[in-house]
Design a protein around this motif. Structure first.
Motif, PDB file in Angstrom:
ATOM      1  N   PHE A   1      -6.584   4.572  -2.559  1.00 12.04           N
ATOM      2  CA  PHE A   1      -6.185   5.968  -2.344  1.00 12.04           C
ATOM      3  C   PHE A   1      -5.013   6.105  -1.373  1.00 12.04           C
ATOM      4  O   PHE A   1      -4.780   5.233  -0.543  1.00 12.04           O
ATOM      5  CB  PHE A   1      -7.367   6.746  -1.767  1.00 12.04           C
ATOM      6  CG  PHE A   1      -8.492   6.932  -2.746  1.00 12.04           C
ATOM      7  CD1 PHE A   1      -8.612   8.095  -3.471  1.00 12.04           C
ATOM      8  CD2 PHE A   1      -9.423   5.917  -2.953  1.00 12.04           C
ATOM      9  CE1 PHE A   1      -9.642   8.262  -4.388  1.00 12.04           C
ATOM     10  CE2 PHE A   1     -10.458   6.071  -3.860  1.00 12.04           C
ATOM     11  CZ  PHE A   1     -10.568   7.248  -4.579  1.00 12.04           C
ATOM     12  N   ALA A   2      -4.312   7.209  -1.529  1.00  8.75           N
ATOM     13  CA  ALA A   2      -3.322   7.639  -0.548  1.00  8.75           C
ATOM     14  C   ALA A   2      -3.561   9.135  -0.330  1.00  8.75           C
ATOM     15  O   ALA A   2      -4.250   9.778  -1.120  1.00  8.75           O
ATOM     16  CB  ALA A   2      -1.914   7.393  -1.051  1.00  8.75           C
TER      17      ALA A   2
ATOM     18  N   GLN B   1      -2.794 -12.102   1.962  1.00  7.09           N
ATOM     19  CA  GLN B   1      -2.671 -11.700   0.556  1.00  7.09           C
ATOM     20  C   GLN B   1      -1.646 -10.574   0.375  1.00  7.09           C
ATOM     21  O   GLN B   1      -0.922 -10.532  -0.623  1.00  7.09           O
ATOM     22  CB  GLN B   1      -4.042 -11.236   0.033  1.00  7.09           C
ATOM     23  CG  GLN B   1      -4.069 -10.869  -1.450  1.00  7.09           C
ATOM     24  CD  GLN B   1      -3.911 -12.079  -2.333  1.00  7.09           C
ATOM     25  OE1 GLN B   1      -4.721 -12.981  -2.321  1.00  7.09           O
ATOM     26  NE2 GLN B   1      -2.824 -12.109  -3.104  1.00  7.09           N
ATOM     27  N   LEU B   2      -1.589  -9.669   1.360  1.00  4.96           N
ATOM     28  CA  LEU B   2      -0.808  -8.440   1.173  1.00  4.96           C
ATOM     29  C   LEU B   2       0.674  -8.664   0.825  1.00  4.96           C
ATOM     30  O   LEU B   2       1.210  -7.928  -0.009  1.00  4.96           O
ATOM     31  CB  LEU B   2      -0.944  -7.544   2.409  1.00  4.96           C
ATOM     32  CG  LEU B   2      -2.209  -6.673   2.377  1.00  4.96           C
ATOM     33  CD1 LEU B   2      -2.425  -5.973   3.705  1.00  4.96           C
ATOM     34  CD2 LEU B   2      -2.147  -5.654   1.250  1.00  4.96           C
ATOM     35  N   PRO B   3       1.347  -9.646   1.411  1.00  3.83           N
ATOM     36  CA  PRO B   3       2.743  -9.847   0.990  1.00  3.83           C
ATOM     37  C   PRO B   3       2.863 -10.169  -0.502  1.00  3.83           C
ATOM     38  O   PRO B   3       3.924  -9.981  -1.101  1.00  3.83           O
ATOM     39  CB  PRO B   3       3.207 -11.039   1.855  1.00  3.83           C
ATOM     40  CG  PRO B   3       2.307 -11.005   3.039  1.00  3.83           C
ATOM     41  CD  PRO B   3       0.987 -10.519   2.542  1.00  3.83           C
ATOM     42  N   CYS B   4       1.792 -10.663  -1.085  1.00 10.02           N
ATOM     43  CA  CYS B   4       1.799 -10.996  -2.514  1.00 10.02           C
ATOM     44  C   CYS B   4       1.310  -9.842  -3.381  1.00 10.02           C
ATOM     45  O   CYS B   4       1.353  -9.920  -4.600  1.00 10.02           O
ATOM     46  CB  CYS B   4       0.864 -12.174  -2.773  1.00 10.02           C
ATOM     47  SG  CYS B   4       1.718 -13.724  -2.887  1.00 10.02           S
ATOM     48  N   ALA B   5       0.760  -8.803  -2.751  1.00  7.41           N
ATOM     49  CA  ALA B   5       0.208  -7.701  -3.544  1.00  7.41           C
ATOM     50  C   ALA B   5       1.327  -7.022  -4.321  1.00  7.41           C
ATOM     51  O   ALA B   5       2.408  -6.793  -3.783  1.00  7.41           O
ATOM     52  CB  ALA B   5      -0.470  -6.705  -2.613  1.00  7.41           C
ATOM     53  N   ASP B   6       1.060  -6.728  -5.570  1.00  9.88           N
ATOM     54  CA  ASP B   6       2.099  -6.244  -6.477  1.00  9.88           C
ATOM     55  C   ASP B   6       1.923  -4.746  -6.730  1.00  9.88           C
ATOM     56  O   ASP B   6       1.006  -4.342  -7.442  1.00  9.88           O
ATOM     57  CB  ASP B   6       1.986  -7.009  -7.804  1.00  9.88           C
ATOM     58  CG  ASP B   6       3.069  -6.622  -8.774  1.00  9.88           C
ATOM     59  OD1 ASP B   6       3.902  -5.762  -8.420  1.00  9.88           O
ATOM     60  OD2 ASP B   6       3.086  -7.165  -9.892  1.00  9.88           O
ATOM     61  N   PRO B   7       2.799  -3.899  -6.167  1.00  8.33           N
ATOM     62  CA  PRO B   7       2.640  -2.459  -6.408  1.00  8.33           C
ATOM     63  C   PRO B   7       2.966  -2.062  -7.846  1.00  8.33           C
ATOM     64  O   PRO B   7       2.698  -0.943  -8.256  1.00  8.33           O
ATOM     65  CB  PRO B   7       3.628  -1.827  -5.415  1.00  8.33           C
ATOM     66  CG  PRO B   7       4.585  -2.891  -5.071  1.00  8.33           C
ATOM     67  CD  PRO B   7       3.923  -4.207  -5.282  1.00  8.33           C
ATOM     68  N   ASP B   8       3.539  -3.003  -8.604  1.00 11.64           N
ATOM     69  CA  ASP B   8       3.900  -2.718  -9.999  1.00 11.64           C
ATOM     70  C   ASP B   8       2.999  -3.501 -10.956  1.00 11.64           C
ATOM     71  O   ASP B   8       3.426  -3.882 -12.035  1.00 11.64           O
ATOM     72  CB  ASP B   8       5.378  -3.082 -10.214  1.00 11.64           C
ATOM     73  CG  ASP B   8       5.911  -2.536 -11.527  1.00 11.64           C
ATOM     74  OD1 ASP B   8       5.298  -1.582 -12.053  1.00 11.64           O
ATOM     75  OD2 ASP B   8       6.914  -3.072 -12.022  1.00 11.64           O
TER      76      ASP B   8
ATOM     77  N   GLY C   1       3.055  10.444   0.322  1.00  6.23           N
ATOM     78  CA  GLY C   1       1.718  10.224   0.870  1.00  6.23           C
ATOM     79  C   GLY C   1       1.667   8.960   1.704  1.00  6.23           C
ATOM     80  O   GLY C   1       2.575   8.127   1.665  1.00  6.23           O
ATOM     81  N   VAL C   2       0.607   8.856   2.478  1.00  5.75           N
ATOM     82  CA  VAL C   2       0.357   7.627   3.253  1.00  5.75           C
ATOM     83  C   VAL C   2      -0.954   7.018   2.764  1.00  5.75           C
ATOM     84  O   VAL C   2      -1.881   7.747   2.419  1.00  5.75           O
ATOM     85  CB  VAL C   2       0.277   7.904   4.769  1.00  5.75           C
ATOM     86  CG1 VAL C   2       1.653   8.110   5.348  1.00  5.75           C
ATOM     87  CG2 VAL C   2      -0.602   9.080   5.070  1.00  5.75           C
ATOM     88  N   PRO C   3      -0.998   5.684   2.716  1.00  8.52           N
ATOM     89  CA  PRO C   3      -2.232   5.062   2.219  1.00  8.52           C
ATOM     90  C   PRO C   3      -3.398   5.297   3.168  1.00  8.52           C
ATOM     91  O   PRO C   3      -3.233   5.209   4.388  1.00  8.52           O
ATOM     92  CB  PRO C   3      -1.876   3.571   2.135  1.00  8.52           C
ATOM     93  CG  PRO C   3      -0.702   3.384   3.028  1.00  8.52           C
ATOM     94  CD  PRO C   3       0.028   4.685   3.068  1.00  8.52           C
ATOM     95  N   PHE C   4      -4.532   5.604   2.592  1.00  6.97           N
ATOM     96  CA  PHE C   4      -5.762   5.763   3.370  1.00  6.97           C
ATOM     97  C   PHE C   4      -6.899   5.421   2.410  1.00  6.97           C
ATOM     98  O   PHE C   4      -7.130   6.129   1.438  1.00  6.97           O
ATOM     99  CB  PHE C   4      -5.896   7.196   3.892  1.00  6.97           C
ATOM    100  CG  PHE C   4      -7.071   7.398   4.813  1.00  6.97           C
ATOM    101  CD1 PHE C   4      -7.091   6.813   6.071  1.00  6.97           C
ATOM    102  CD2 PHE C   4      -8.170   8.152   4.420  1.00  6.97           C
ATOM    103  CE1 PHE C   4      -8.175   6.988   6.925  1.00  6.97           C
ATOM    104  CE2 PHE C   4      -9.258   8.334   5.264  1.00  6.97           C
ATOM    105  CZ  PHE C   4      -9.262   7.738   6.512  1.00  6.97           C
TER     106      PHE C   4
ATOM    107  N   TYR D   1       0.832  -1.210   0.000  1.00 11.64           N
ATOM    108  CA  TYR D   1       0.000   0.000   0.000  1.00 11.64           C
ATOM    109  C   TYR D   1       0.868   1.262   0.000  1.00 11.64           C
ATOM    110  O   TYR D   1       0.607   2.214  -0.730  1.00 11.64           O
ATOM    111  CB  TYR D   1      -0.899   0.037   1.235  1.00 11.64           C
ATOM    112  CG  TYR D   1      -2.037  -0.952   1.269  1.00 11.64           C
ATOM    113  CD1 TYR D   1      -2.455  -1.618   0.120  1.00 11.64           C
ATOM    114  CD2 TYR D   1      -2.727  -1.203   2.455  1.00 11.64           C
ATOM    115  CE1 TYR D   1      -3.519  -2.515   0.162  1.00 11.64           C
ATOM    116  CE2 TYR D   1      -3.792  -2.092   2.503  1.00 11.64           C
ATOM    117  CZ  TYR D   1      -4.178  -2.753   1.355  1.00 11.64           C
ATOM    118  OH  TYR D   1      -5.228  -3.624   1.397  1.00 11.64           O
ATOM    119  N   LEU D   2       1.879   1.227   0.878  1.00  7.77           N
ATOM    120  CA  LEU D   2       2.728   2.413   1.014  1.00  7.77           C
ATOM    121  C   LEU D   2       3.500   2.675  -0.278  1.00  7.77           C
ATOM    122  O   LEU D   2       3.582   3.806  -0.760  1.00  7.77           O
ATOM    123  CB  LEU D   2       3.713   2.194   2.184  1.00  7.77           C
ATOM    124  CG  LEU D   2       4.429   3.432   2.702  1.00  7.77           C
ATOM    125  CD1 LEU D   2       3.432   4.422   3.281  1.00  7.77           C
ATOM    126  CD2 LEU D   2       5.450   3.064   3.759  1.00  7.77           C
TER     127      LEU D   2
END
Lengths: 439, 315
Positions: A319-320, A378-385, A156-159, A133-134
Motif C-alpha cells: 500500500f501507499a 533485497q530492496l535494491p533488487c525489488a522491481d517496481p515494474d 503518495g508515500v508508501p505505508f 516502494y516509493l
C-alpha cells in the motif's frame, strides 16, 4: 526595583518561551481539525492505530479511521473521491490502483506540500524511504505512465509496502541436508528433492484469477520476463514467461495439496501450519510466523533472498497513502502522512509490529527481526515494474493470465500454446483500448 | 289501462340521479394497489431500465456517468461475440439442469415419504429444512472448508472409511463443478421438500381414499393422483429454483470464485466480476440485460406450458 526587574525578566522569559513554542509547533494551526483516513483492516494498519493516538496527542489533530476489508476499499474510495466534497482526507491504496486514481483526477500531487516550508519537516529525509516502494506506490505519470520519469509526479508515500523474500524451514533443510537455494535452478532442484522425500516443497497462490497470476509473476521477473515490451506489445508467450509458467506447474506438483485453490491466506497457512517447507512471497510471512495464533513454526524459519534467475527481481506491492483531490483538510492530512512515515514514525511502527518502509529502520532493528537484514539487501533488487500498473491490468490479470495459468497448473497441456493464446487475447484487449494507434 | 297507469306512474318517477363518475368504493382497490405498484416501479422496473440505460455507455466506477462515453449497442455486440459469455452461460445451464433435476426428484421423494404421520416425522422435517436457514455466504464457507484438500472432512472420511486418496475438490474443474452442484442440492432440496409436503397435506383426503377404493397402488396414487393434483405447486417451485440458478452467485463466489478456469462461473458471478473486478459497469449491464431476457423467456415458457393459475381454476 529588584522585584520589578525579576518581573521584567520573567515576562521576557515567558514571552520568549511562548514565541519559541509558537514557532516550534508546526501543528498549532491545525489543532482541533479532524481528518478522516480510509485504509484497509489489515494487520499493519490495525497496529498503526496506536501511532494515530500518539499523533493526536502530539498535534491536536483528531483522526477518524474508516478501516474496510481491503476488497471493498477501492469501490468505497472511488465513490467518496468522486464527490465534490468527499469524506476522506487520507486514502491508502493498493499500488495497482494508483494509475486509475490519478487518471480520474482523484488525487492531489504532493509537490504542493513539499514546496511549503511551514509543512515540511527538514528531518523527514525522503531519500531514506526504499526507492522501489516509493516508485511502486507513489509515483505516477513517468515512464509507461506508472514509473518514475521526467513527466512523473509523486502522489503518495508508501505505508504498508512490501517485497518478496524466501522463507524456509531451517529444521527441514537441516534434516534433509539441503542448501538454501540462491538461484532458480537450485530452487527447482530443492523442490524436486523435497518432493522425493515426501515433503511438500514450496507453497504458492494458485486460485483462478489474480491469485494464480500473482504466483506466476513472482517467478517471471527474476527469470527475465515482462508482460509488455516498451511498445506495449504483450510478451507473455516469451521463453522467459513460458519458463515461469513451467516453474508454477512444478511448484503445484511438488508443493502442498490444493495450490490451485490457494489465495494468499491459504498459501501462507500451509507454510505456517507446517505443511510446506518454503514460502516465496511477501515479507509479511515473517511477522505471521512469529504470531502464535497463526503459526506452529515460530523459531524454525530462516529467511533468504528471492532466488535469482537471469537477474534479481523481487516483487513490490502493498500500500501507499495520499490525499484525495476533494479533501477539505489537505494540509492536516499531509502532516499526518509525514508523521506516520517519518523516521520516528517508521521506528514506532516496527515497535508496534508493523512493516517499515525506510532503509535506516531496517538496518537499525536487526534484533528480533531475522528478516530485516534480508529485506534491506533485497530492496535494491525489488522491481517496481514487475507488473504493469495500467487500468487494463485488471482484465489482463483476471481474464487472460488468470485463466491461462489455471490451465497450466491444472492440466498437463503443453504450455507454449496456452501462453500463445493468452498473448493474442492480451493484444486484442490492448488494441481495443487504443494502445496501438501511434504505431 | 292498467298498463297506462303503470306507464304514467313510471313517467312520474323523478329523474334518476346521474351516477357519479367515481363511486365511493371505486378508488379503494387502486389505493391498496398503489403502494405495491410504487415498490414495483422503484424496486424492480427502475433498476431494469437503469441497467438498459447503462448498457449503452462505457462507464467505469469513479467516473461521473455524464462523463462516460455513449457507445450505443457496442456492449451488446461485444457480448454476443464474447466466448466467455457463452462459456459461463453453458456452465449455468449445466448447473441448472443437474441441480434442479436432482432437487426436484429428491424433494418430492422426501415429501412423499414423510407426508404420513410417522414416528419422529416432525424431527426429520426440522432437520431437513435446517440448510434453508443458513445464509448462502455461510453455506459457501462451510462447504469450502469441508471440501478443502488439506484439512477438509470429506477427504478425511473418504480416506478413513474407503481408503480413497485425498482429492483437490475445488482445484479440479470437474470435481469443483460436482462440489458446487452437491452444495446447491444440500441447500435447496429442503425448499422443494417443504413446498411439496405442504401441497400434499392440503390434498382432499376423499380423492386419495377414492383411488384406494378403486384399487390404485402407491405408485399409481403418486403419479396419477397426487402429483397431477399438486402440479401448480411443482411448477411454482421449479420456476423459483430456475430463477435462483440464474440469480444466485454467493456460494460459488465463496467456494471457488468461479474457478478453476471458468468451470464454476455462473452467469451472475460473471456479471459481478465484470462490474467489480474489471470495473466495466456498462458491459456488465449489457450482460445483465441478457440475464433478464433469458429468465423472462424461460419463465414465460414454463408458465405458458403449465400455467399454475389455469390448473388451479380447472381443479
Amino acid at each position: 526595583m529588584t522585584g520589578l526587574f525579576k518581573k521584567g525578566v520573567g515576562a521576557l522569559a515567558a514571552l520568549t518561551m511562548s514565541t519559541t513554542l509558537a514557532f516550534a509547533n508546526p501543528y498549532e494551526k491545525y489543532e482541533g481539525t479532524t481528518i478522516v483516513v480510509s485504509w484497509p483492516a489489515l494487520s499493519h494498519f490495525i497496529k498503526a492505530e496506536e501511532l494515530i493516538e500518539e499523533f493526536t496527542e502530539e498535534t491536536g489533530i483528531e483522526v477518524e479511521v474508516d478501516a474496510l476489508q481491503y476488497l471493498k476499499l477501492r469501490d468505497r474510495q472511488l465513490l467518496e473521491m468522486s464527490k465534490d466534497e468527499g469524506e476522506y482526507d487520507v486514502v491508502s491504496w493498493v499500488v495497482m490502483w494508483k494509475g486509475e486514481y490519478v487518471s480520474k483526477g482523484l488525487l492531489t500531487p504532493l509537490s504542493q506540500f513539499y514546496t511549503n516550508g511551514s509543512l515540511v519537516d527538514p528531518n523527514y529525509d525522503i531519500n531514506d524511504i526504499a526507492d522501489a516502494y516509493l516508485q511502486n506506490g507513489g509515483i505516477v505519470g513517468g515512464h509507461k505512465g506508472y514509473m518514475p520519469g521526467k513527466s512523473g509526479a509523486m502522489y503518495g508515500v508508501p505505508f504498508g509496502a512490501e517485497t518478496s523474500i524466501l522463507a524456509y524451514r531451517k529444521d527441514i533443510f537441516e534434516e534433509q541436508g539441503l542448501e538454501v537455494p540462491e538461484t532458480y535452478d537450485e530452487l527447482r532442484d530443492v523442490m524436486a528433492k523435497l518432493h522425493a522425500a515426501g515433503i511438500p516443497a514450496l507453497t504458492s497462490r494458485g486460485k483462478t484469477g489474480h491469485q494464480v497470476t500473482a504466483g506466476w509473476l513472482l517467478h517471471l521477473a527474476p527469470l527475465g520476463g515482462k508482460i509488455f515490451d516498451d511498445n506495449w506489445n504483450p510478451v507473455i508467450n516469451s521463453p522467459e514467461a513460458v519458463e515461469a509458467a513451467q516453474v508454477m506447474r512444478e511448484v503445484v506438483k511438488t508443493g502442498p495439496a490444493g495450490i490451485p485453490t490457494f489465495g494468499f491466506g491459504e498459501a501462507a497457512a500451509a507454510f505456517l501450519q507446517g505443511e510446506a517447507a518454503m514460502h516465496l512471497d511477501t515479507l509479511k510471512i515473517a511477522a505471521m510466523s512469529r504470531d502464535p495464533k497463526l503459526s506452529k513454526i515460530d523459531g524454525k524459519v530462516g529467511y533468504a533472498l528471492h532466488p535469482v534467475g537471469s537477474r534479481c527481481g523481487s516483487e513490490t506491492g502493498g500500500f501507499a497513502a495520499g490525499i484525495p483531490a476533494n479533501s477539505q483538510n489537505k494540509e492536516a492530512a499531509f502532516l499526518f502522512l509525514q508523521y506516520i512515515t517519518s523516521k520516528a514514525g517508521d521506528q514506532r511502527m516496527v515497535e508496534l509490529g508493523g512493516d517499515p518502509v525506510r532503509i535506516s529502520t531496517l538496518q537499525n532493528n536487526t534484533e528480533g527481526f531475522d528478516e530485516y537484514p534480508v529485506v534491506a539487501e533485497q530492496l535494491p533488487c525489488a522491481d517496481p515494474d514487475w507488473r504493469p500498473l495500467i487500468p487494463e491490468w485488471n482484465e489482463l490479470n483476471i481474464d487472460v493470465l488468470g485463466q491461462a495459468l489455471t490451465q497450466v497448473i491444472t492440466t498437463d497441456d503443453p504450455i507454449q500454446p496456452i501462453m500463445d493464446a493468452a498473448n493474442e487475447k492480451a493484444r486484442a484487449i490492448m488494441e481495443r483500448e487504443g494502445y496501438y494507434v501511434w504505431q | 289501462m292498467a298498463h297506462a297507469d303503470m306507464d304514467t306512474q313510471r313517467l312520474d318517477l323523478p329523474e334518476p340521479m346521474p351516477q357519479p363518475r367515481f363511486q365511493a368504493g371505486f378508488i379503494t382497490p387502486y389505493a391498496f394497489i398503489f403502494p405495491a405498484l410504487l415498490v414495483m416501479l422503484g424496486g424492480l422496473l427502475y433498476p431494469v431500465f437503469m441497467a438498459m440505460y447503462l448498457s449503452l455507455y462505457d462507464w467505469q466506477i469513479g467516473l461521473d456517468l455524464e462523463d462516460a462515453p455513449f457507445v450505443g449497442l457496442t456492449n451488446f455486440s461485444r457480448m454476443l461475440t464474447d466466448p466467455q459469455v457463452w462459456e459461463v452461460l453453458w456452465v449455468t445451464m449445466r448447473f441448472g439442469f443437474w441441480t434442479i433435476t436432482i432437487e426436484m426428484t429428491l424433494g418430492v421423494a422426501l415429501a412423499l415419504l414423510l407426508e404420513k404421520p410417522i414416528r419422529g416425522a416432525s424431527v426429520f422435517r426440522t432437520i431437513f429444512i435446517l440448510p434453508l436457514m443458513v445464509s448462502p455466504v455461510v453455506v459457501g464457507l462451510i462447504w469450502r472448508y469441508l471440501f478443502d484438500a488439506r484439512v477438509g472432512w470429506i477427504n478425511y472420511y473418504l480416506g478413513a472409511w474407503f481408503g480413497i486418496e485425498p482429492q483437490i475438490w475445488l482445484g479440479d474443474a470437474q470435481l469443483a463443478f460436482f462440489a458446487i452442484v452437491f452444495t446447491d442440492i444440500w441447500q435447496w432440496t429442503p425448499f422443494i421438500f417443504i413446498i411439496v409436503i405442504a401441497g400434499l397435506q392440503a390434498l382432499p383426503s376423499e380423492v386419495v381414499e377414492a383411488s384406494t377404493i378403486d384399487g390404485a397402488n402407491w405408485w399409481q396414487q403418486v403419479f396419477l393422483v397426487k402429483l397431477p393434483m399438486i402440479k401448480s405447486i411443482l411448477v411454482i417451485a421449479l420456476l423459483m429454483r430456475l430463477i435462483d440458478v440464474f440469480r444466485g452467485m454467493e456460494v460459488m463466489l465463496i467456494m471457488t470464485g468461479g474457478g478453476p478456469g471458468r468451470s464454476t462461473e455462473l452467469l451472475s458471478l460473471h456479471i459481478y466480476n465484470r462490474a467489480f473486478e474489471t470495473q466495466q459497469l456498462g458491459y456488465a449491464s449489457a450482460i445483465s440485460v441478457l440475464l433478464i431476457v433469458i429468465v423472462f423467456a424461460i419463465s414465460t415458457l414454463i408458465l405458458t406450458m403449465a400455467n399454475p393459475m389455469k390448473s388451479r381454476s380447472d381443479v
